[in-house]
Design an enzyme around this catalytic site. Structure first.
Site, PDB file in Angstrom:
ATOM      1  N   HIS A 191       0.803  -1.226   0.000  1.00  0.00           N
ATOM      2  CA  HIS A 191       0.000   0.000   0.000  1.00  0.00           C
ATOM      3  C   HIS A 191       0.836   1.277   0.000  1.00  0.00           C
ATOM      4  O   HIS A 191       0.452   2.290   0.584  1.00  0.00           O
ATOM      5  CB  HIS A 191      -0.962   0.015   1.185  1.00  0.00           C
ATOM      6  CG  HIS A 191      -2.339   0.470   0.793  1.00  0.00           C
ATOM      7  ND1 HIS A 191      -2.681   1.794   0.681  1.00  0.00           N
ATOM      8  CD2 HIS A 191      -3.452  -0.219   0.480  1.00  0.00           C
ATOM      9  CE1 HIS A 191      -3.935   1.903   0.319  1.00  0.00           C
ATOM     10  NE2 HIS A 191      -4.435   0.689   0.181  1.00  0.00           N
ATOM     11  N   GLU A 216       2.855  -6.067  -3.945  1.00  0.00           N
ATOM     12  CA  GLU A 216       2.136  -4.966  -4.583  1.00  0.00           C
ATOM     13  C   GLU A 216       2.446  -3.608  -3.981  1.00  0.00           C
ATOM     14  O   GLU A 216       2.390  -3.421  -2.772  1.00  0.00           O
ATOM     15  CB  GLU A 216       0.631  -5.235  -4.489  1.00  0.00           C
ATOM     16  CG  GLU A 216      -0.243  -4.148  -5.095  1.00  0.00           C
ATOM     17  CD  GLU A 216      -1.711  -4.526  -5.069  1.00  0.00           C
ATOM     18  OE1 GLU A 216      -2.546  -3.600  -5.041  1.00  0.00           O
ATOM     19  OE2 GLU A 216      -2.034  -5.735  -5.063  1.00  0.00           O
ATOM     20  N   GLU A 242      -2.234   1.110  -9.413  1.00  0.00           N
ATOM     21  CA  GLU A 242      -3.513   1.699  -9.014  1.00  0.00           C
ATOM     22  C   GLU A 242      -3.427   3.204  -8.829  1.00  0.00           C
ATOM     23  O   GLU A 242      -4.441   3.900  -8.898  1.00  0.00           O
ATOM     24  CB  GLU A 242      -4.027   1.056  -7.729  1.00  0.00           C
ATOM     25  CG  GLU A 242      -3.216   1.393  -6.492  1.00  0.00           C
ATOM     26  CD  GLU A 242      -3.817   0.775  -5.236  1.00  0.00           C
ATOM     27  OE1 GLU A 242      -4.477   1.501  -4.471  1.00  0.00           O
ATOM     28  OE2 GLU A 242      -3.620  -0.426  -5.029  1.00  0.00           O
ATOM     29  N   HIS A 292      -7.049  -3.255 -10.720  1.00  0.00           N
ATOM     30  CA  HIS A 292      -7.389  -2.808  -9.366  1.00  0.00           C
ATOM     31  C   HIS A 292      -8.898  -2.632  -9.306  1.00  0.00           C
ATOM     32  O   HIS A 292      -9.481  -1.903 -10.094  1.00  0.00           O
ATOM     33  CB  HIS A 292      -6.676  -1.482  -9.095  1.00  0.00           C
ATOM     34  CG  HIS A 292      -6.951  -0.889  -7.756  1.00  0.00           C
ATOM     35  ND1 HIS A 292      -7.747   0.229  -7.593  1.00  0.00           N
ATOM     36  CD2 HIS A 292      -6.530  -1.238  -6.520  1.00  0.00           C
ATOM     37  CE1 HIS A 292      -7.790   0.556  -6.307  1.00  0.00           C
ATOM     38  NE2 HIS A 292      -7.070  -0.320  -5.625  1.00  0.00           N
TER      39      HIS A 292
END
Length: 378
Positions: A191, A216, A242, A292
């Site tokens: 994140h 990710e 994303e 996403h």
């Protein structure tokens, strides 16, 4: 056929607000789109109202023309809010086009290259191993999921030595592996909370012995060369995208060798037309696409049609949240979403009577605070 009206509905999916957009035509055919709420939540409706004045009276089946026009009339790059609004308009126009032709949207895009779309379940947190096992087993029993996405963080990132964060993530993944079926797959989403690429490399490689599906978005997206360095030092597949908006962003990322898997969001990048440009760039660089999609049933439907037509698909993200306004969402069966060849447009219904009830829920990200009082990334 001409565009005659645009309406917005602020609703919720699970505990998150989502904005729905309906576009109407003079022939009675209407279409629906879903915007990404970057926040502030209520900033999008006036943007959409302004854009409607630019496209009123245009044939809604001229999707490429409308998207190009809205992007070019912005003069300066439209940014997150502008592209989210354009994405919702784009989706609604594709829905109208499919309904007018009596075809599912994927048939307007050259037809399907697969018969069903593989999905993974977004868990997003790092529940205790026994809790994680129960949750993933429930999702497997209910929907057939065999791929899941977790967080690698088992502690406050800013409390203690970074090496301990990495060691605990590795121990956690090792235990998850030991109590899960060997064929199940687990991705880990960092994140973008890590500032230093060196720390991201430490964490990714701590997970590597247990074969993650991918690692990710460990760092911020802005400085593309850092991604090339990061991927060259990792022993795991690197995924990101994303937080990128334009096809040119993805071209720069992949030219720098910065990702194995790209994750554009059809509600962020400006819609399906833009999504397909990004996918073509990815395919030319031998990078797969894992869209996403922690979104609602309408965005999921749009992604199903994209995924049906793109050969380089990896997996589609799926978040099993309920809504009041979509009575017939795409639901996984055996870990896949089945196509609906007999239903035109996106293949889902929107219950407008449910939209008359204000189901808005306010939501904000919680910004982490470091021990010295400064803010961290989220």
């Amino acid at each position: 056929m001409k565009i005659t009206a645009l309406r917005t509905y602020m609703q919720r999916v699970g505990n998150r607000p989502r904005l729905l957009v309906k576009i109407e035509t003079d022939e009675g055919v209407s279409g629906w789109g879903e915007a990404y709420n970057h926040g502030p939540d209520h900033a999008l409706p006036p943007v959409l109202e302004y854009m409607f004045r630019q496209i009123e009276g245009v044939d809604p089946r001229r999707v490429e023309y409308v998207v190009r026009r809205l992007i070019q009339e912005a003069r300066f790059p439209p940014g997150a809010l502008g592209l989210a609004a354009i994405a919702a308009i784009d989706q609604a126009l594709w829905d109208i086009s499919g309904k007018a032709a009596g075809l599912p949207v994927y048939m307007l895009l050259g037809g399907n290259v697969r018969d069903r779309v593989p999905v993974y379940c977004g868990v997003y947190t790092a529940p205790d191993p026994s809790v994680c096992r129960d949750l993933t087993q429930e999702m497997n029993d209910r929907y057939g999921f065999t791929a899941f996405k977790l967080s690698p963080y088992r502690r406050d990132l800013y409390a203690g030595r970074w090496g301990n964060v990495c060691a605990e993530a590795a121990e956690y993944f090792a235990e998850i592996r030991s109590i899960s079926p060997p064929e199940w797959q687990f991705a880990f989403e960092a994140h973008a909370r890590i500032f230093e690429p060196r720390q991201a490399i430490q964490l990714g490689n701590a997970l590597a012995p247990y074969d993650p599906l991918w690692f990710e978005e460990p760092i911020r997206p802005e400085y593309i060369p850092a991604w090339g360095h990061l991927r060259s030092q990792l022993d795991v597949p690197l995924a990101t995208g994303e937080s990128l908006f334009l096809p040119q962003d993805f071209l720069a990322l992949l030219t720098a060798g910065g990702a194995d898997i790209v994750q554009p969001d059809v509600c962020v990048v400006g819609g399906l037309a833009q999504m397909r440009r990004i996918a073509a760039i990815a395919e030319a660089h031998y990078a797969s696409v894992a869209p996403h999609n922690p979104m609602g049933p309408l965005a999921t439907a749009v992604n199903v049609h994209f995924a049906a037509t793109h050969h380089g698909l990896k997996l589609l993200e799926y978040k099993p949240d309920e809504t009041t306004w979509c009575p017939d969402p795409y639901l996984p069966v055996d870990g896949h979403l089945e196509l609906r060849p007999d239903r035109p447009g996106w293949g889902v219904e929107i219950d407008e009577s449910a939209l008359r009830t204000d189901d808005y829920v306010h939501w904000e990200r919680v910004l982490p605070i470091r021990p010295d009082g400064s803010t961290g990334y989220v």
